[in-house]
Scaffold this motif. Sequence first.
Motif, PDB file in Angstrom:
ATOM      1  N   UNK A  97       0.944  -1.049   0.006  1.00 31.76           N
ATOM      2  CA  UNK A  97      -0.171   0.087  -0.080  1.00 31.76           C
ATOM      3  C   UNK A  97       0.766   0.980   0.061  1.00 31.76           C
ATOM      4  N   UNK A  98       2.012   1.246   0.817  1.00 27.16           N
ATOM      5  CA  UNK A  98       2.830   2.469   0.826  1.00 27.16           C
ATOM      6  C   UNK A  98       3.577   2.481  -0.297  1.00 27.16           C
ATOM      7  N   UNK A  99       3.988   1.689  -1.133  1.00 30.70           N
ATOM      8  CA  UNK A  99       4.914   1.714  -2.370  1.00 30.70           C
ATOM      9  C   UNK A  99       3.699   2.458  -3.365  1.00 30.70           C
ATOM     10  N   UNK A 100       2.570   1.887  -3.475  1.00 27.75           N
ATOM     11  CA  UNK A 100       1.464   2.303  -4.236  1.00 27.75           C
ATOM     12  C   UNK A 100       1.376   3.776  -4.291  1.00 27.75           C
ATOM     13  N   UNK A 101       1.184   4.028  -3.050  1.00 32.36           N
ATOM     14  CA  UNK A 101       0.990   5.521  -2.724  1.00 32.36           C
ATOM     15  C   UNK A 101       2.344   6.442  -3.122  1.00 32.36           C
ATOM     16  N   UNK A 102       3.538   5.893  -2.686  1.00 35.39           N
ATOM     17  CA  UNK A 102       4.623   6.627  -3.131  1.00 35.39           C
ATOM     18  C   UNK A 102       4.854   6.906  -4.385  1.00 35.39           C
ATOM     19  N   UNK A 103       4.590   5.784  -5.223  1.00 42.71           N
ATOM     20  CA  UNK A 103       4.569   5.787  -6.926  1.00 42.71           C
ATOM     21  C   UNK A 103       3.564   6.708  -7.513  1.00 42.71           C
ATOM     22  N   UNK A 104       2.286   6.400  -6.873  1.00 42.94           N
ATOM     23  CA  UNK A 104       1.264   7.012  -7.616  1.00 42.94           C
ATOM     24  C   UNK A 104       0.531   8.308  -6.911  1.00 42.94           C
ATOM     25  N   UNK A 105       1.203   8.965  -6.101  1.00 45.65           N
ATOM     26  CA  UNK A 105       0.443   9.996  -5.321  1.00 45.65           C
ATOM     27  C   UNK A 105       0.291  11.168  -6.049  1.00 45.65           C
ATOM     28  N   UNK A 106      -0.474  11.981  -5.787  1.00 43.81           N
ATOM     29  CA  UNK A 106      -1.622  11.812  -4.909  1.00 43.81           C
ATOM     30  C   UNK A 106      -2.746  10.824  -5.267  1.00 43.81           C
ATOM     31  N   UNK A 107      -3.177  10.018  -4.647  1.00 38.98           N
ATOM     32  CA  UNK A 107      -4.115   8.722  -5.056  1.00 38.98           C
ATOM     33  C   UNK A 107      -5.124   8.462  -4.082  1.00 38.98           C
ATOM     34  N   UNK A 108      -6.253   8.099  -4.524  1.00 37.38           N
ATOM     35  CA  UNK A 108      -7.375   7.589  -3.798  1.00 37.38           C
ATOM     36  C   UNK A 108      -7.411   6.457  -3.241  1.00 37.38           C
ATOM     37  N   UNK A 109      -8.152   6.049  -2.133  1.00 38.91           N
ATOM     38  CA  UNK A 109      -8.321   4.854  -1.555  1.00 38.91           C
ATOM     39  C   UNK A 109      -8.891   3.825  -2.765  1.00 38.91           C
ATOM     40  N   UNK A 110      -9.802   4.141  -3.593  1.00 33.96           N
ATOM     41  CA  UNK A 110     -10.232   3.328  -4.587  1.00 33.96           C
ATOM     42  C   UNK A 110      -9.375   3.023  -5.388  1.00 33.96           C
ATOM     43  N   UNK A 111      -8.321   4.008  -5.889  1.00 36.58           N
ATOM     44  CA  UNK A 111      -7.485   3.580  -6.943  1.00 36.58           C
ATOM     45  C   UNK A 111      -6.444   2.737  -6.378  1.00 36.58           C
ATOM     46  N   UNK A 112      -6.066   2.758  -5.263  1.00 36.51           N
ATOM     47  CA  UNK A 112      -5.122   1.767  -4.322  1.00 36.51           C
ATOM     48  C   UNK A 112      -5.644   0.489  -4.409  1.00 36.51           C
ATOM     49  N   UNK A 113      -7.081   0.337  -4.152  1.00 35.15           N
ATOM     50  CA  UNK A 113      -7.543  -1.043  -3.965  1.00 35.15           C
ATOM     51  C   UNK A 113      -7.881  -1.513  -5.231  1.00 35.15           C
TER      52      UNK A 113
END
Length: 182
Positions: A97-113
């Motif tokens: 989850x942290x990696x996804x946020x770091x690479x794709x920020x800013x990002x929503x919860x639904x995009x992470x999921x």
Amino acid sequence: MENELSKEVIMEGLLYLVGEDGIKKGQLAEVLSISPEDTEVYLNNIQKRYEGDGFALELVNYGGLYKFVTKKAVYDYASRLFATAKASSLSQSALETLAIIAYKQPITRSEIEELRGVSSDMMIRKLQARNLIRDVGRSEAPGRPILYEVTEEFMDSFKLESLADLPEVNEYQEESEELFEE
């Protein structure tokens, strides 16, 4: 017959519930259906009650918002507590989850999921509790979901000067492929 709590005690509970967001004096008066003068008296009473050494908290007013904060004497102990808590390792799910946020920020919860394929609500809360991510506003998408990004604490924890120091995704994929070729 149940004992009814006093307005002052209810006010104290409301101050606790709003946490670090704080609450305005006018909001307290409205919710409790009391006058601004009574609100001021109750706030002063609560503030005085927490002034002594018998409590670790104090009631403050910053920018018109009243909230409880810990006293300065607690800071050193809190620092040690959080240093110990952060020393514990992150789970694989938290790291994903942290990696996804770091690479794709800013990002929503639904995009992470969508990227992880599983619910990430709990992981987001855990990462926020460790101060590794924060919300940075809302997306313009329908429902205006919260946007997340990594914090300075994340940068410190992973010894990064900037997000440009993150390994390229292709580099990681190549290293992973090399591991499985043997």
